[in-house]
Enzyme design. Structure first.
Site, PDB file in Angstrom:
ATOM      1  N   GLU A 262       0.881  -1.161   0.000  1.00  0.00           N
ATOM      2  CA  GLU A 262       0.000   0.000   0.000  1.00  0.00           C
ATOM      3  C   GLU A 262       0.919   1.210   0.000  1.00  0.00           C
ATOM      4  O   GLU A 262       1.250   1.764   1.051  1.00  0.00           O
ATOM      5  CB  GLU A 262      -0.914  -0.044   1.232  1.00  0.00           C
ATOM      6  CG  GLU A 262      -2.094   0.888   1.114  1.00  0.00           C
ATOM      7  CD  GLU A 262      -1.802   2.284   1.582  1.00  0.00           C
ATOM      8  OE1 GLU A 262      -1.131   3.037   0.823  1.00  0.00           O
ATOM      9  OE2 GLU A 262      -2.223   2.627   2.684  1.00  0.00           O
ATOM     10  N   GLU A 271       4.777  11.098  -0.772  1.00  0.00           N
ATOM     11  CA  GLU A 271       5.637  10.208   0.044  1.00  0.00           C
ATOM     12  C   GLU A 271       6.683   9.492  -0.811  1.00  0.00           C
ATOM     13  O   GLU A 271       7.610   8.897  -0.288  1.00  0.00           O
ATOM     14  CB  GLU A 271       4.833   9.173   0.855  1.00  0.00           C
ATOM     15  CG  GLU A 271       3.836   9.802   1.816  1.00  0.00           C
ATOM     16  CD  GLU A 271       3.012   8.796   2.588  1.00  0.00           C
ATOM     17  OE1 GLU A 271       3.467   7.660   2.803  1.00  0.00           O
ATOM     18  OE2 GLU A 271       1.877   9.156   2.965  1.00  0.00           O
TER      19      GLU A 271
HETATM   20  C1  SAM Z   1       1.094   3.417   3.890  1.00  0.00           C
HETATM   21  S1  SAM Z   1       1.918   2.410   5.026  1.00  0.00           S
HETATM   22  C2  SAM Z   1       1.168   0.829   4.746  1.00  0.00           C
HETATM   23  C3  SAM Z   1       1.339  -0.122   5.897  1.00  0.00           C
HETATM   24  C4  SAM Z   1       0.673  -1.484   5.718  1.00  0.00           C
HETATM   25  N1  SAM Z   1       1.185  -2.176   4.556  1.00  0.00           N
HETATM   26  C5  SAM Z   1      -0.815  -1.337   5.593  1.00  0.00           C
HETATM   27  O1  SAM Z   1      -1.323  -1.463   4.472  1.00  0.00           O
HETATM   28  O2  SAM Z   1      -1.493  -1.081   6.588  1.00  0.00           O
HETATM   29  C6  SAM Z   1       3.490   2.262   4.270  1.00  0.00           C
HETATM   30  C7  SAM Z   1       4.528   1.552   5.114  1.00  0.00           C
HETATM   31  O3  SAM Z   1       5.672   1.344   4.314  1.00  0.00           O
HETATM   32  C8  SAM Z   1       6.847   1.610   5.067  1.00  0.00           C
HETATM   33  N2  SAM Z   1       7.872   2.018   4.088  1.00  0.00           N
HETATM   34  C9  SAM Z   1       7.874   3.125   3.315  1.00  0.00           C
HETATM   35  N3  SAM Z   1       8.938   3.143   2.515  1.00  0.00           N
HETATM   36  C10 SAM Z   1       9.630   2.008   2.785  1.00  0.00           C
HETATM   37  C11 SAM Z   1      10.835   1.458   2.265  1.00  0.00           C
HETATM   38  N4  SAM Z   1      11.528   2.089   1.314  1.00  0.00           N
HETATM   39  N5  SAM Z   1      11.264   0.281   2.757  1.00  0.00           N
HETATM   40  C12 SAM Z   1      10.558  -0.368   3.730  1.00  0.00           C
HETATM   41  N6  SAM Z   1       9.428   0.126   4.269  1.00  0.00           N
HETATM   42  C13 SAM Z   1       8.953   1.287   3.796  1.00  0.00           C
HETATM   43  C14 SAM Z   1       6.432   2.704   6.017  1.00  0.00           C
HETATM   44  O4  SAM Z   1       7.269   2.753   7.156  1.00  0.00           O
HETATM   45  C15 SAM Z   1       4.995   2.324   6.325  1.00  0.00           C
HETATM   46  O5  SAM Z   1       4.914   1.509   7.466  1.00  0.00           O
END
Ligand code: SAM
Length: 544
Positions: A262, A271
């Protein structure tokens, strides 16, 4: 590395108004004489050189583009800092930063663009290590994202309350759940990577759908909570491994058959996590693997909203005071007025405010290159359905889960059940007038910046019609520049769609008609897509 840069652009020079050291030594401060900045390749290292010389003194600074960062201090002033740099000021001192004064805003923009371009070139080609070996895309994230932005970003997602906020968006989470469970065939017995797993909720859905193994990659401290949640659901958890780290950096023991993620921010791209999703695709997915979601679309239409326009314009009225504790504030009125229009407005609006059918820009996550997301340029053309004063451009997005059993869209359109993304509107400080049937043209140009968001440049134009105008001869054009990172959340205003916003009560799956389908469809059900659809998607889907 140097081959690629040298072939394309061996050297590029910019004239500047002036430069000064960030921490001036006693022998130097800001020099009044004009300066230059030039990008070039010295040996194997791409670098940026600042140069300024007057009769008495000379300032010359070489910045290593691998470590350099450029920040805006104002419209014509920026600061460039680097871990490694060499400076010669009257042959004596040393500094790691320089303040750059541009002559015009346009020159500042051009310089920032070139800076990103040269840095990108360094990143794409990989890092030159002291022993001469090249490590490919490791720390690609750190190279393009300002560390303070990344720190705040992962701190935010490291908190359960923000994960809860997303999980309580039942339109969002319910659609993901339905899309996964309905498409068991895509998950059952497959290796899955959850890109940015957060709480691990999507990994648990994938395990429920029969995944052989799920790698849940999460960079923030949320990875620890994900481990806890997964351990507390042992029948699913034994098939899930949480890996703490960035998808750009971590190594996985095997390739994935399917990615789930997501990665959508406001207006889909805020973002800049789509870039991580695409990097994960290139690093982890098998050539025939699937992506959930696989396509995103940004929809756009001009809108008319006199209340919103007046509300924004009135915010600057504070600066009209001529006697604020004895001080005349009016010199700052113009800047304050323009300043309020640099904020995109985030709220849920009534779709009847749209004055033309929407158009859309498609991003195919399965094919697009990460670099394509650095700059998104959308030519605009609409036909007004009514005579109106156009106050700007309304935008929203949807994404497609192109399952082999069921295709499902997650939509954030106005009039659809509200999500935590709401919709986004870019408001023009100078509205334009149109008649029914009239063409409105323009451009939405978005440039990614290193604070994980985009600078947006919007222009809308229409010919002038009606009494007093030379019929169709004069063009009205209105432009604005906005920072997607600094939206105006207008959620305290009365909302048209209150029912769907009640995200704290029971799951809205029933009221929002997310009925899970179990039988296999004979043909792709394109009709399931939201009504504001794009024709391009049809041909795109045929290729997916
Ligand atoms: C919008 S949230 C979605 C969380 C979960 N997948 C959900 O659907 O409820 C995006 C998540 O991706 C993680 N994230 C963003 N960029 C990332 C990266 N480059 N590598 C690993 N995690 C990342 C963030 O820390 C966040 O927890």
């Amino acid at each position: 590395m140097e081959d690629s840069i040298e072939k394309k652009q061996k050297r590029r020079e910019f004239a500047l108004a002036s430069i000064s050291e960030l921490c001036p030594s006693s022998s130097s401060s800001s020099l009044p004489s004009p300066a230059t900045a030039s990008f070039s390749v010295d040996g194997s290292v791409p670098e940026l050189q600042f140069h300024q010389e007057s009769e008495k003194t000379k300032l010359q600074l070489s910045v290593d583009l691998q470590t350099a960062q450029l920040f805006k201090l104002g419209s014509v002033q920026s600061v460039c800092i680097s871990d490694r740099s060499d400076v010669i000021i009257a042959e004596t001192s040393f500094s790691k930063g320089v303040t750059v004064q541009f002559r015009t805003e346009e020159e500042s923009e051009a310089f920032h663009c070139a800076f990103q371009q040269w840095k990108k070139e360094v990143n794409v080609q990989g890092r030159q290590l002291p022993n001469g070996t090249v490590s490919a895309s490791k720390s690609k994230f750190d190279d393009k994202i300002e560390s303070s932005s990344a720190k705040m970003y992962f701190h935010y997602y490291g908190q359960l309350l923000h994960q809860q906020n997303m999980m309580q968006d039942y339109v969002r989470t319910g659609t993901y759940y339905a899309a996964v469970i309905e498409n068991r065939a895509d998950f059952s017995g497959r290796v899955v990577v959850d890109v940015g797993a957060g709480s691990g909720i999507l990994s648990l859905f994938a395990a429920q759908a029969g995944a052989k193994h799920v790698y849940a990659v999460e960079a923030s401290e949320m990875a620890e909570y994900a481990r806890k949640l997964i351990a507390g659901n042992p029948s699913l958890g034994q098939r899930i491994t949480v890996i703490k780290g960035k998808v750009e950096d971590v190594e996985l023991p095997e390739k994935a058959d399917i990615l789930i993620s997501e990665p959508m921010g406001t207006l889909l791209v805020n973002e800049r996590m789509l870039e991580s999703y695409v990097i994960a695709r290139d690093r982890f997915l098998t050539p025939k693997g699937k992506m959930f979601p696989s396509v995103g679309r940004i929809h756009m239409a001009p809108f008319s909203d006199e209340y919103l326009f007046v509300e924004i314009a009135n915010k600057a009225l504070f600066w009209q005071q001529q006697n604020y504790y004895g001080v005349d504030l009016t010199p700052l009125y113009g800047s304050a007025f323009q300043g309020y229009f640099t904020q995109p407005v985030v709220d849920a609006f009534d779709p009847r405010l749209l004055v033309a059918p929407a158009m859309c820009h498609v991003i195919d996550f399965t094919k697009t290159k990460e670099e394509n997301l650095y700059e998104i340029d959308i030519p605009l053309r609409f036909i007004a359905s009514m005579g109106a004063r156009i106050h700007g451009l309304a935008c929203w997005f949807d994404v497609l889960f192109n399952g082999s059993t069921v295709q499902r869209w997650l939509s954030t359109a106005p009039g659809a059940p509200t999500t935590h993304w709401y919709q986004l509107r870019c408001v023009l400080s100078q509205p334009i007038y149109v008649m029914a049937g009239q063409e409105i043209t323009g451009r939405l140009h978005m440039l990614a910046h290193n604070a994980q968001s985009y600078t947006m440049y919007l222009t809308l134009s229409a010919k002038m019609w009606g009494p007093g105008a030379e019929q169709g001869g004069i063009i009205q054009t209105s432009s604005c520049k906005l920072d997607l990172k600094e939206p105006y959340y207008r959620m305290s205003q009365p909302q048209a769609y209150t029912l769907a916003q009640d995200q704290h009560s029971q799951p809205l799956i029933n009221t929002q008609e997310i009925h899970i389908q179990h039988q296999k469809l004979e043909e792709p059900d394109i009709l399931q897509q939201p009504s504001n659809s794009c024709t391009e998607i049809d041909s795109l889907l045929q290729n997916v």
